[in-house]
Write an enzyme that holds these catalytic residues in place. Structure first.
Site, PDB file in Angstrom:
ATOM      1  CB  ILE A  15      -0.015  13.330   0.115  1.00  0.00           C
ATOM      2  CG1 ILE A  15      -0.101  12.204   1.145  1.00  0.00           C
ATOM      3  CG2 ILE A  15       0.691  12.847  -1.145  1.00  0.00           C
ATOM      4  CD1 ILE A  15      -1.082  11.130   0.848  1.00  0.00           C
ATOM      5  CB  SER A 128      -7.096   5.342  -1.614  1.00  0.00           C
ATOM      6  OG  SER A 128      -6.957   4.494  -0.488  1.00  0.00           O
ATOM      7  CE1 TYR A 153     -10.034   6.856   1.512  1.00  0.00           C
ATOM      8  CE2 TYR A 153     -10.536   9.135   0.968  1.00  0.00           C
ATOM      9  CZ  TYR A 153      -9.664   8.058   0.976  1.00  0.00           C
ATOM     10  OH  TYR A 153      -8.408   8.183   0.432  1.00  0.00           O
ATOM     11  CE  LYS A 157      -9.338   9.688  -2.491  1.00  0.00           C
ATOM     12  NZ  LYS A 157      -8.812  10.924  -3.099  1.00  0.00           N
ATOM     13  CE1 TYR A 181      -2.334  10.018  -2.491  1.00  0.00           C
ATOM     14  CE2 TYR A 181      -1.052   9.035  -4.260  1.00  0.00           C
ATOM     15  CZ  TYR A 181      -1.686  10.120  -3.709  1.00  0.00           C
ATOM     16  OH  TYR A 181      -1.699  11.331  -4.367  1.00  0.00           O
ATOM     17  NE  ARG A 235      -4.227  -1.907   6.580  1.00  0.00           N
ATOM     18  CZ  ARG A 235      -4.791  -2.999   7.067  1.00  0.00           C
ATOM     19  NH1 ARG A 235      -4.121  -4.168   7.039  1.00  0.00           N
ATOM     20  NH2 ARG A 235      -6.007  -2.963   7.591  1.00  0.00           N
ATOM     21  NE  ARG A 299      -9.245   0.761  11.974  1.00  0.00           N
ATOM     22  CZ  ARG A 299      -8.325   1.627  11.529  1.00  0.00           C
ATOM     23  NH1 ARG A 299      -8.199   2.821  12.095  1.00  0.00           N
ATOM     24  NH2 ARG A 299      -7.520   1.301  10.532  1.00  0.00           N
ATOM     25  N   GLY A 301     -13.951  -3.426   9.705  1.00  0.00           N
ATOM     26  CA  GLY A 301     -13.608  -2.940   8.368  1.00  0.00           C
ATOM     27  C   GLY A 301     -12.154  -3.114   8.024  1.00  0.00           C
TER      28      GLY A 301
HETATM   29  C1  WQD Z   1      -3.032   0.837   9.794  1.00  0.00           C
HETATM   30  C2  WQD Z   1      -2.999  -0.379  10.712  1.00  0.00           C
HETATM   31  C3  WQD Z   1      -5.035  -0.679  11.952  1.00  0.00           C
HETATM   32  C4  WQD Z   1      -4.695   2.934  14.371  1.00  0.00           C
HETATM   33  C5  WQD Z   1      -6.388   3.968   5.932  1.00  0.00           C
HETATM   34  C6  WQD Z   1      -7.368   4.202   4.823  1.00  0.00           C
HETATM   35  C7  WQD Z   1      -6.650   4.289   3.509  1.00  0.00           C
HETATM   36  C8  WQD Z   1      -5.570   5.329   3.596  1.00  0.00           C
HETATM   37  C9  WQD Z   1      -4.610   5.003   4.739  1.00  0.00           C
HETATM   38  C10 WQD Z   1      -6.515   7.365   2.748  1.00  0.00           C
HETATM   39  C11 WQD Z   1      -4.310  -1.142  10.698  1.00  0.00           C
HETATM   40  C12 WQD Z   1      -3.862  -0.375  12.877  1.00  0.00           C
HETATM   41  C13 WQD Z   1      -4.452   1.934  13.442  1.00  0.00           C
HETATM   42  C14 WQD Z   1      -4.643   2.626  15.753  1.00  0.00           C
HETATM   43  C15 WQD Z   1      -4.103   0.359  15.224  1.00  0.00           C
HETATM   44  N1  WQD Z   1      -6.116   6.601   3.787  1.00  0.00           N
HETATM   45  N2  WQD Z   1      -4.149   0.674  13.865  1.00  0.00           N
HETATM   46  N3  WQD Z   1      -4.342   1.355  16.128  1.00  0.00           N
HETATM   47  O1  WQD Z   1      -6.694   1.534   7.830  1.00  0.00           O
HETATM   48  O2  WQD Z   1      -4.652   0.670   6.577  1.00  0.00           O
HETATM   49  O3  WQD Z   1      -5.780   2.732   5.761  1.00  0.00           O
HETATM   50  O4  WQD Z   1      -5.393   4.968   5.934  1.00  0.00           O
HETATM   51  O5  WQD Z   1      -6.413   7.119   1.578  1.00  0.00           O
HETATM   52  O6  WQD Z   1      -7.585   4.628   2.527  1.00  0.00           O
HETATM   53  O7  WQD Z   1      -8.226   3.074   4.763  1.00  0.00           O
HETATM   54  O8  WQD Z   1      -4.489   2.787   7.883  1.00  0.00           O
HETATM   55  O9  WQD Z   1      -3.222   3.841   9.712  1.00  0.00           O
HETATM   56  O10 WQD Z   1      -5.734   3.529   9.996  1.00  0.00           O
HETATM   57  O11 WQD Z   1      -4.228   1.561  10.095  1.00  0.00           O
HETATM   58  O12 WQD Z   1      -3.840  -0.803  15.588  1.00  0.00           O
HETATM   59  O13 WQD Z   1      -4.877   3.503  16.670  1.00  0.00           O
HETATM   60  O14 WQD Z   1      -2.818   0.074  12.055  1.00  0.00           O
HETATM   61  O15 WQD Z   1      -5.876  -1.676  12.505  1.00  0.00           O
HETATM   62  O16 WQD Z   1      -4.012  -2.529  10.844  1.00  0.00           O
HETATM   63  P1  WQD Z   1      -5.456   1.816   7.058  1.00  0.00           P
HETATM   64  P2  WQD Z   1      -4.442   3.017   9.472  1.00  0.00           P
END
Ligand code: WQD
Length: 347
Positions: A15, A128, A153, A157, A181, A235, A299, A301
């Site tokens: 970013i 975040s 993490y 924040k 974000y 998301r 996953r 969390g």
């Molecule tokens: C998105 C969706 C997963 C990988 C995180 C941090 C957040 C910010 C953004 C820093 C979810 C699914 C993911 C995979 C999948 N980072 N997924 N297979 O978890 O929403 O946010 O990143 O600031 O703070 O928490 O993003 O891209 O990891 O996941 O199915 O191999 O994709 O379960 O639903 P997330 P993500």
């Protein structure tokens, strides 16, 4: 008039680098600071390819307060700081909590002490949506109660926001904005800069693009038993260039002294949610590739659904997203192909 100097900590990150390009496009002079723990100098060439100039960069670890203080002495004309530098891998933070708390919080505290000493009044903090924890209601408003963080993490924040808020409360000379974000994805249209996670990607988009190049065998979709239309989690994905442009708008709000208080918080998202399967479908459409994926367990969390209310940012920053999901997936794929020198899935 000389261009206004803006310190960008973590300026060669995903970013940070996109924000540097947007700032240069608007006539600002970004001064980059990075320790390259999660990026490398090649990003500077990408910035030069887009803007025609290599920004000034200092290789400094913000845990080194002496070096950071010396930086501010050497650069007395800094008029604002955009603070990106932080460790940001959610999963890793659960394994290395002390390293995350120490790095992310000490770096911020050193920065704030240096800003006070060197009279740098304007701060934009990279926060975040993870500070919201599991939402009580959607879309998420900025005044939604911050919940127990879902990771160390995320807690760094939340604590960082509290530190800045408490400092602003008793230091009217400080003008600060925290930008929360949602899910930044995609890349600059040139394909010269983008997301380059080290090791196995945690996040969805880089995992998709690395699978498409054959670096990863298949994408694992974490759960299709959520209470969502297609069962996969939702998301709020935002194009990284839209996100970068919001930083310029926030900076202008500070420099033009248009704040309504000396500490403000804004959500930065598209204000719309997409499911994992919808992201995959968009990627397959824009790349014209069939993506190998398999549905597996959720996953730990993960929350079922998150998306932003962006009304406050739209109204107060005069900003809104301009790029849709297809442009996000297409630009991410363009970047991945260019950085790997690969056209399509390796047969
Ligand atoms: C998105 C969706 C997963 C990988 C995180 C941090 C957040 C910010 C953004 C820093 C979810 C699914 C993911 C995979 C999948 N980072 N997924 N297979 O978890 O929403 O946010 O990143 O600031 O703070 O928490 O993003 O891209 O990891 O996941 O199915 O191999 O994709 O379960 O639903 P997330 P993500």
């Amino acid at each position: 008039m000389n261009a206004q100097k803006i310190l960008i900590t973590g300026g060669t990150g995903f970013i940070g680098s996109h924000t540097v390009v947007s700032l240069m496009g608007q006539g600002y002079e970004p001064i980059l600071l990075d320790n390259f723990c999660n990026s490398d100098r090649s990003v500077l060439r990408g910035i030069e390819s887009i803007t025609g100039r290599i920004p000034v960069l200092y290789e400094i670890d913000m845990q080194d307060k002496v070096a950071l203080d010396a930086f501010f002495s050497e650069q007395p004309d800094i008029c604002a700081v955009i603070h990106f530098a932080a460790l940001k891998a959610v999963g890793e933070s659960a394994q290395l909590p002390v390293a995350y708390y120490y790095n992310n919080l000490i770096s911020l505290l050193h920065l704030l002490q240096c800003m006070e000493k060197h009279k740098v009044a304007n701060l934009i903090f990279s926060s975040s949506a993870t500070v919201y924890g599991t939402p009580d209601s959607l879309p998420l408003e900025e005044d939604h109660s911050a919940k127990a963080a879902l990771s160390p993490y995320g807690n760094t924040k939340k604590i960082s926001e509290d530190i800045i808020q408490d400092m602003a409360a008793v230091n009217q000379w400080l003008s600060a904005i925290s930008l929360r974000y949602f899910n930044p994805i995609g890349a600059h249209e040139s394909g010269e800069i983008g997301e380059l996670p080290r090791g196995v990607p945690n996040n969805l988009m880089p995992f998709i693009t690395q699978t498409a190049t054959g670096i990863r065998e298949e994408l694992l979709v974490f759960g299709d038993d959520y209470d969502t239309p297609d069962g996969t989690a939702i998301r709020d994905y935002i194009h990284v260039v839209d996100l970068a442009e919001a930083h310029v708008k926030a900076l202008e709000r500070l420099l033009e002294k248009r704040q309504k208080s000396n500490y403000e918080i804004f959500n930065l998202g598209a204000g719309k949610g997409y499911s994992v399967l919808e992201v995959i479908q968009s990627f397959e459409k824009t790349s014209n590739l069939k993506l190998p994926y398999r549905i597996v367990e959720r996953r730990p969390g993960d929350v079922p659904e998150m998306y932003a209310s962006t009304q406050k940012a739209n109204r107060e920053l005069g900003w809104k997203t301009l790029r849709g999901l297809d442009e996000m997936t297409a630009s991410a794929w363009n970047w991945e192909q260019r950085v790997r020198g690969i056209n399509g899935r390796v047969s």
